[in-house]
Design a protein around this motif. Structure first.
Motif, mmCIF file in Angstrom:
data_model
loop_
_atom_site.group_PDB
_atom_site.id
_atom_site.type_symbol
_atom_site.label_atom_id
_atom_site.label_comp_id
_atom_site.label_asym_id
_atom_site.label_seq_id
_atom_site.Cartn_x
_atom_site.Cartn_y
_atom_site.Cartn_z
ATOM 1 N N PHE B 24 -6.765 -7.347 4.259
ATOM 2 C CA PHE B 24 -7.116 -7.424 2.842
ATOM 3 C C PHE B 24 -7.430 -8.884 2.577
ATOM 4 O O PHE B 24 -6.554 -9.737 2.719
ATOM 5 C CB PHE B 24 -5.959 -6.967 1.961
ATOM 6 N N ALA B 25 -8.663 -9.147 2.196
ATOM 7 C CA ALA B 25 -9.118 -10.530 2.068
ATOM 8 C C ALA B 25 -8.799 -11.244 3.379
ATOM 9 O O ALA B 25 -9.227 -10.810 4.439
ATOM 10 C CB ALA B 25 -8.470 -11.214 0.870
ATOM 11 N N SER B 26 -8.011 -12.305 3.327
ATOM 12 C CA SER B 26 -7.754 -13.032 4.575
ATOM 13 C C SER B 26 -6.449 -12.580 5.227
ATOM 14 O O SER B 26 -6.142 -12.968 6.357
ATOM 15 C CB SER B 26 -7.708 -14.522 4.290
ATOM 16 N N ARG B 27 -5.663 -11.736 4.502
ATOM 17 C CA ARG B 27 -4.369 -11.354 5.045
ATOM 18 C C ARG B 27 -4.495 -10.134 5.954
ATOM 19 O O ARG B 27 -5.070 -9.114 5.574
ATOM 20 C CB ARG B 27 -3.411 -11.031 3.906
ATOM 21 N N LYS B 28 -3.962 -10.255 7.143
ATOM 22 C CA LYS B 28 -3.970 -9.118 8.068
ATOM 23 C C LYS B 28 -2.763 -8.247 7.773
ATOM 24 O O LYS B 28 -1.639 -8.599 8.113
ATOM 25 C CB LYS B 28 -3.942 -9.603 9.517
ATOM 26 N N ALA B 29 -2.990 -7.107 7.120
ATOM 27 C CA ALA B 29 -1.875 -6.226 6.772
ATOM 28 C C ALA B 29 -1.441 -5.431 7.989
ATOM 29 O O ALA B 29 -0.266 -5.147 8.169
ATOM 30 C CB ALA B 29 -2.290 -5.284 5.651
ATOM 31 N N VAL B 30 -2.414 -5.034 8.805
ATOM 32 C CA VAL B 30 -2.126 -4.314 10.040
ATOM 33 C C VAL B 30 -2.845 -5.052 11.155
ATOM 34 O O VAL B 30 -4.057 -5.248 11.089
ATOM 35 C CB VAL B 30 -2.606 -2.852 9.963
ATOM 36 N N ASN B 31 -2.082 -5.460 12.149
ATOM 37 C CA ASN B 31 -2.655 -6.323 13.176
ATOM 38 C C ASN B 31 -2.413 -5.737 14.568
ATOM 39 O O ASN B 31 -1.417 -6.017 15.193
ATOM 40 C CB ASN B 31 -2.040 -7.723 13.039
ATOM 41 N N ASP B 32 -3.341 -4.866 14.986
ATOM 42 C CA ASP B 32 -3.279 -4.274 16.319
ATOM 43 C C ASP B 32 -2.032 -3.404 16.518
ATOM 44 O O ASP B 32 -1.154 -3.716 17.312
ATOM 45 C CB ASP B 32 -3.339 -5.380 17.381
ATOM 46 N N ILE B 33 -2.004 -2.311 15.774
ATOM 47 C CA ILE B 33 -0.880 -1.376 15.893
ATOM 48 C C ILE B 33 -1.290 -0.152 16.699
ATOM 49 O O ILE B 33 -2.322 0.460 16.422
ATOM 50 C CB ILE B 33 -0.367 -0.969 14.489
ATOM 51 N N PRO B 48 10.490 -4.083 6.895
ATOM 52 C CA PRO B 48 10.779 -4.561 5.545
ATOM 53 C C PRO B 48 9.585 -4.382 4.605
ATOM 54 O O PRO B 48 8.514 -3.966 5.030
ATOM 55 C CB PRO B 48 11.077 -6.040 5.764
ATOM 56 N N ASN B 49 9.768 -4.730 3.354
ATOM 57 C CA ASN B 49 8.683 -4.658 2.368
ATOM 58 C C ASN B 49 7.499 -5.478 2.830
ATOM 59 O O ASN B 49 7.666 -6.590 3.321
ATOM 60 C CB ASN B 49 9.139 -5.203 1.016
ATOM 61 N N GLY B 50 6.312 -4.888 2.670
ATOM 62 C CA GLY B 50 5.104 -5.636 3.001
ATOM 63 C C GLY B 50 4.820 -5.740 4.482
ATOM 64 O O GLY B 50 3.921 -6.455 4.904
ATOM 65 N N ALA B 51 5.553 -4.969 5.293
ATOM 66 C CA ALA B 51 5.377 -5.057 6.741
ATOM 67 C C ALA B 51 4.049 -4.458 7.188
ATOM 68 O O ALA B 51 3.512 -4.831 8.227
ATOM 69 C CB ALA B 51 6.526 -4.346 7.439
ATOM 70 N N GLY B 52 3.537 -3.515 6.390
ATOM 71 C CA GLY B 52 2.278 -2.859 6.753
ATOM 72 C C GLY B 52 2.455 -1.376 7.024
ATOM 73 O O GLY B 52 1.558 -0.727 7.557
ATOM 74 N N LYS B 53 3.583 -0.815 6.615
ATOM 75 C CA LYS B 53 3.850 0.605 6.864
ATOM 76 C C LYS B 53 2.860 1.488 6.115
ATOM 77 O O LYS B 53 2.209 2.352 6.714
ATOM 78 C CB LYS B 53 5.283 0.953 6.433
ATOM 79 N N THR B 54 2.761 1.261 4.808
ATOM 80 C CA THR B 54 1.883 2.100 4.004
ATOM 81 C C THR B 54 0.429 1.939 4.446
ATOM 82 O O THR B 54 -0.330 2.911 4.507
ATOM 83 C CB THR B 54 2.035 1.744 2.509
ATOM 84 N N GLY B 216 9.599 2.845 15.698
ATOM 85 C CA GLY B 216 8.793 1.653 15.895
ATOM 86 C C GLY B 216 9.224 0.642 14.853
ATOM 87 O O GLY B 216 9.282 0.962 13.659
ATOM 88 N N ILE B 217 9.585 -0.542 15.297
ATOM 89 C CA ILE B 217 9.965 -1.560 14.321
ATOM 90 C C ILE B 217 8.747 -2.404 14.025
ATOM 91 O O ILE B 217 8.104 -2.935 14.928
ATOM 92 C CB ILE B 217 11.133 -2.411 14.841
ATOM 93 N N ILE B 218 8.408 -2.450 12.744
ATOM 94 C CA ILE B 218 7.145 -3.076 12.353
ATOM 95 C C ILE B 218 7.441 -4.278 11.455
ATOM 96 O O ILE B 218 8.310 -4.228 10.589
ATOM 97 C CB ILE B 218 6.231 -2.022 11.674
ATOM 98 N N ASP B 219 6.750 -5.343 11.729
ATOM 99 C CA ASP B 219 6.924 -6.550 10.926
ATOM 100 C C ASP B 219 5.628 -7.329 10.936
ATOM 101 O O ASP B 219 5.011 -7.508 11.982
ATOM 102 C CB ASP B 219 8.073 -7.388 11.505
#
Ligand SMILES: Nc1ncnc2c1ncn2[C@@H]1O[C@H](COP(=O)(O)OP(=O)(O)OP(=O)(O)O)[C@@H](O)[C@H]1O
Ligand SMILES: [Mg+2]
Lengths: 416, 322
Positions: B24-33, B48-54, B216-219
């Motif tokens: 999203f814009a410059s932020r990588k919300a999901v990075n090679d999952i 945690p919150n904002g990890a990219g789950k949704t 899967g632990i996502i961060d």
């Protein structure tokens, strides 16, 4: 999709109020405010000619024809004053008119003229007793003012027939134009005079009397109904489109996006349901005002086409405006403010033809103004469907431009 | 009694995500999952919150256009324009997604029709799913009259209606009372046991531990660790603890246990002894044997395995919940 959406919307009370109830109520109020003999429901008027003769019957008939009674007034003829009175007490009629049938047959010219003059001062007595020999009496139950007013109007119309008949007869008499034989013996031959005046009375007048008592009452609703429909089309479509924004914030749009349905179908379904609801509401209003008020919106084909063009234009504009809003609250204020601004500038709250020229010019910058020109031509000026092709063209262009813009914008709202 | 799982046939995973990327814009919300879920498997996505789950879930369900990567559902490729593969997925959004002015059954009818259900079939499914989430007696009440927990359960019912082969739940228990939460967890467990593949995101460690076969632990948009709880804990290298009570003789007990093979550390905590030892359960017999041989009266014994919270902490240096 459309049907599901449509069903959901008509369960929404505010949608029902905006689309179906508000335009009807406002049109009725404005109609009553600007129309004279506007009534809610039918008015039944009984009429009796005491000891009728050929002359008085034809005078009454042409008087009724002159009144050009709208559909919500029905006339019942009776044979005696007693029948009229009992009709009123039984509520089978709302008002009665008693016309002395031997009018003029025994009186002299001066006698008659005097009586005619008296007619104006005496005819509006509300009484159930038999009227004086030469005056027309109006009887009403007194529970509602409207039927009495309607009957008085009809009586005035009959009366004007007698009076114009007399005028024609007198003029003919004095100038000797058509009836050279009777020139010298007017005063002494009341029967000749009567035949003359009857002839005058049934002859069409050289000028048209505007029957403001009835005509405007009918047509004012025929004008204000579509006018209010236009205003609420905009607000109603705005509500519908706001529903799309709400579905986004309410999360249901995500669910729609997760379903095996094309997002185009979702958008189309939503917009179609707005259009269907809008069209149904306007056509229903047309039917309602025709049945309840006997209002005429004018040439049916013209009305139908103009309704479609107006609906598309107003919905297109309103959906586009809503799709620009960032929040539901913003969408709500925008459609309310713009909706009423358009209504004021477009002239939706003014009676037909009452806008000053400079406002007319302004009104034509709005779709409302163009739609009103169309509906005015149909209901007020009796134009056929070809008379509204111009407004339809303008509205159609607005519909296409804003329709496409809306589709693009709403498509973007639906994309997550 | 634990119902035997209808295990995967070993063929195709129900969901297979490879190298998903979304910015999203410059932020990588999901990075090679990348991850996969087999039939009957419950996969937990913990972060945690904002990890990219949704965001990951939205891509997996075809709600969001991905920048790159691939999603396959039952072998069929799925993207944000797909229609048919979406039929296999039952999506339960994080936020309530129902029409509040309609009744529970009307909501389900509406969404059921979108999935091609109709007639008696649809009515039957409406009752079954409301039964599953325990709302059958509120069938004809408006959603707006429901409690928060009931709304959540109705929300899940809408995702189950068309019997998807993959059920995707995005933090379904956030802000839910214990009763509803339990009902939700039980329903998910039941469905998973019946063979439904489940993708379950949460930031409640206990839920992932209770429900999920694999986690899967996502961060920060990446899966930092993945596996069964056991595997994760081992991967972390943290040691199990055995907590032992030997009435009054903890000093002697500690002495004995220190000599035991594999024991890394023995701590005396009050009357109790804590033994740090890898693969504690395998070492239990020898621990008990040693105590008995030395005539120490063993009164209680408990194995404490390190939890996912500890794993997360170890991997990211942060607590799971802020
Ligand atoms: N539509 C969006 N526009 C911009 N940024 C977004 C958007 N959606 C998500 N993000 C960002 O992407 C990142 C991941 O968000 P995501 O919603 O996937 O997290 P999450 O793991 O589901 O968190 P939570 O536990 O709070 O639900 C966050 O930094 C968020 O701000
Ligand atoms: Mg989330």
């Amino acid at each position: 999709m459309t049907w599901l959406d449509f069903k959901r919307r008509i369960r929404d009370k505010s949608a029902i109020i905006t689309s179906f109830i508000a335009p009807f109520v406002l049109a009725s109020i404005l109609g009553l405010a600007f129309g004279n003999a506007q009534t809610a429901g039918l008015v039944r008027v009984g009429i009796v000619i005491t000891s009728p003769n050929a002359a008085s019957i034809s005078i009454v008939n042409s008087g009724l024809a002159e009144a050009a009674l709208p559909g919500y007034i029905t006339i019942k003829r009776f044979n005696s004053v007693a029948q009229v009175n009992s009709g009123i007490s039984n509520h089978t009629i709302d008002a009665g008119i008693i016309v002395p049938g031997d009018l003029g047959s025994k009186g002299s010219f001066t006698d008659l003229l005097k009586n005619i003059k008296d007619l104006y001062s005496t005819m509006f007595v509300q009484s159930s007793k038999l009227p004086d020999k030469y005056s027309i009496a109006v009887i009403s139950s007194g529970s509602s003012a409207v039927p009495g007013q309607v009957a008085k109007g009809i009586a005035a119309s009959i009366d004007s027939r007698i009076y114009t008949g007399l005028l024609v007869a007198t003029t003919t008499e004095i100038t000797g134009a058509n009836q050279p034989k009777t020139t010298t013996s007017v005063a002494n031959s009341p029967n000749d005079f009567l035949s003359l005046s009857v002839q005058g009375a049934v002859t069409p007048l050289p000028f048209t009397l505007k029957s403001s008592d009835f005509g405007s009452g009918k047509n004012i609703i025929g004008y204000f109904a579509p006018s209010m429909a236009i205003v609420f089309l905009f607000i109603g479509a705005g509500m519908g489109a706001r529903g799309i924004v709400a579905e986004r914030s309410g999360g249901t749009l995500t669910r729609l996006a997760a379903a095996p349905v094309r997002s185009g179908a979702v958008v189309a379904g939503k917009i179609l349901s707005i259009l269907v609801l809008s069209l149904v509401s306007v056509f229903l209003l047309w039917g309602e005002t025709a049945v309840i008020f006997g209002a005429s919106w004018g040439n049916p084909l013209g009305v139908a086409l103009l309704i479609v063009a107006t609906t598309l234009a107003m919905c297109g504009l309103s959906i586009f405006l809503t799709s620009l809003a960032k929040t539901e609250q913003q969408a709500f204020s925008a459609s309310a403010i713009v909706g009423f601004a358009l209504a004021l500038l477009g002239g939706n709250f003014f009676p037909p033809g009452s806008l000053p020229p400079w406002m007319q010019t302004i009104s034509l910058t709005t779709p409302n103004g163009w739609a009103l020109v169309g509906f005015g031509r149909l209901s007020q000026e009796g134009f056929g469907f070809s008379g509204v092709l111009g407004p339809i063209e303008v509205l159609g262009t607005i519909a296409i431009v804003f329709g496409i813009a809306s589709l693009i914008r709403i498509g973007r709202v639906v994309e997550l | 009694m634990k119902i035997e799982k209808v295990s995967g046939t070993g063929s195709l995973p129900v969901l297979e995500c490879s190298h998903l990327v979304k910015s999203f814009a410059s932020r990588k919300a999901v990075n090679d999952i990348s991850f996969h879920i087999d039939q009957g498997e419950c996969y937990g996505m913990l972060g945690p919150n904002g990890a990219g789950k949704t965001t990951t879930i939205s891509i997996a369900c075809g709600l969001l256009q991905k920048d790159s990567g691939e999603v396959k559902v039952n072998g069929k490729e799925l993207n944000h324009k797909s229609i048919l593969p979406k039929r296999d997925i039952g999506y339960v959004p994080q936020d309530l997604a129902l029409y509040p002015e309609l009744s529970a059954s009307d909501n389900l009818r509406f969404f059921g029709k979108l999935y091609g259900l109709s007639g008696r079939d649809l009515e039957g499914r409406i009752n079954e799913t409301l039964e599953t989430v325990g709302l059958i007696d509120r069938r004809d009440d408006r959603i707006e009259s429901f409690s928060g927990g009931m709304k959540r359960r109705a929300n899940i019912a809408a995702g189950l209606l068309h019997k998807p082969s993959l059920l995707v739940l995005d933090e379904p228990t956030v802000g839910v009372d214990p009763q509803s939460r339990n009902a939700i967890l039980e329903a998910v467990q039941l469905l998973s046991n019946e063979g439904m593949a489940v993708l379950y995101t949460t930031h409640y460690m206990e839920e992932a531990e209770r429900l999920c076969d694999r986690v899967g632990i996502i961060d920060k948009g990446q899966i930092v660790a993945e596996g069964t709880r056991r595997e994760l804990v081992e991967q972390l290298g943290s040691l199990d603890r055995i907590r032992i009570s030997v009435s009054g003789m903890h000093r002697e007990g500690a002495e004995v246990l220190r000599k035991l093979q594999g024991v890394q550390e023995v701590i005396e905590i009050g009357d109790e002894i804590e033994v740090l030892i890898p693969q504690a359960r395998l070492k239990l017999p020898s621990v008990i044997e040693a105590l008995i041989e030395n005539h120490l009266p063993l009164t209680s014994l408990e194995v404490v395995e390190p939890n996912l919270e500890a794993v997360f902490l170890a991997l990211t240096g942060r607590e799971l919940r802020d």
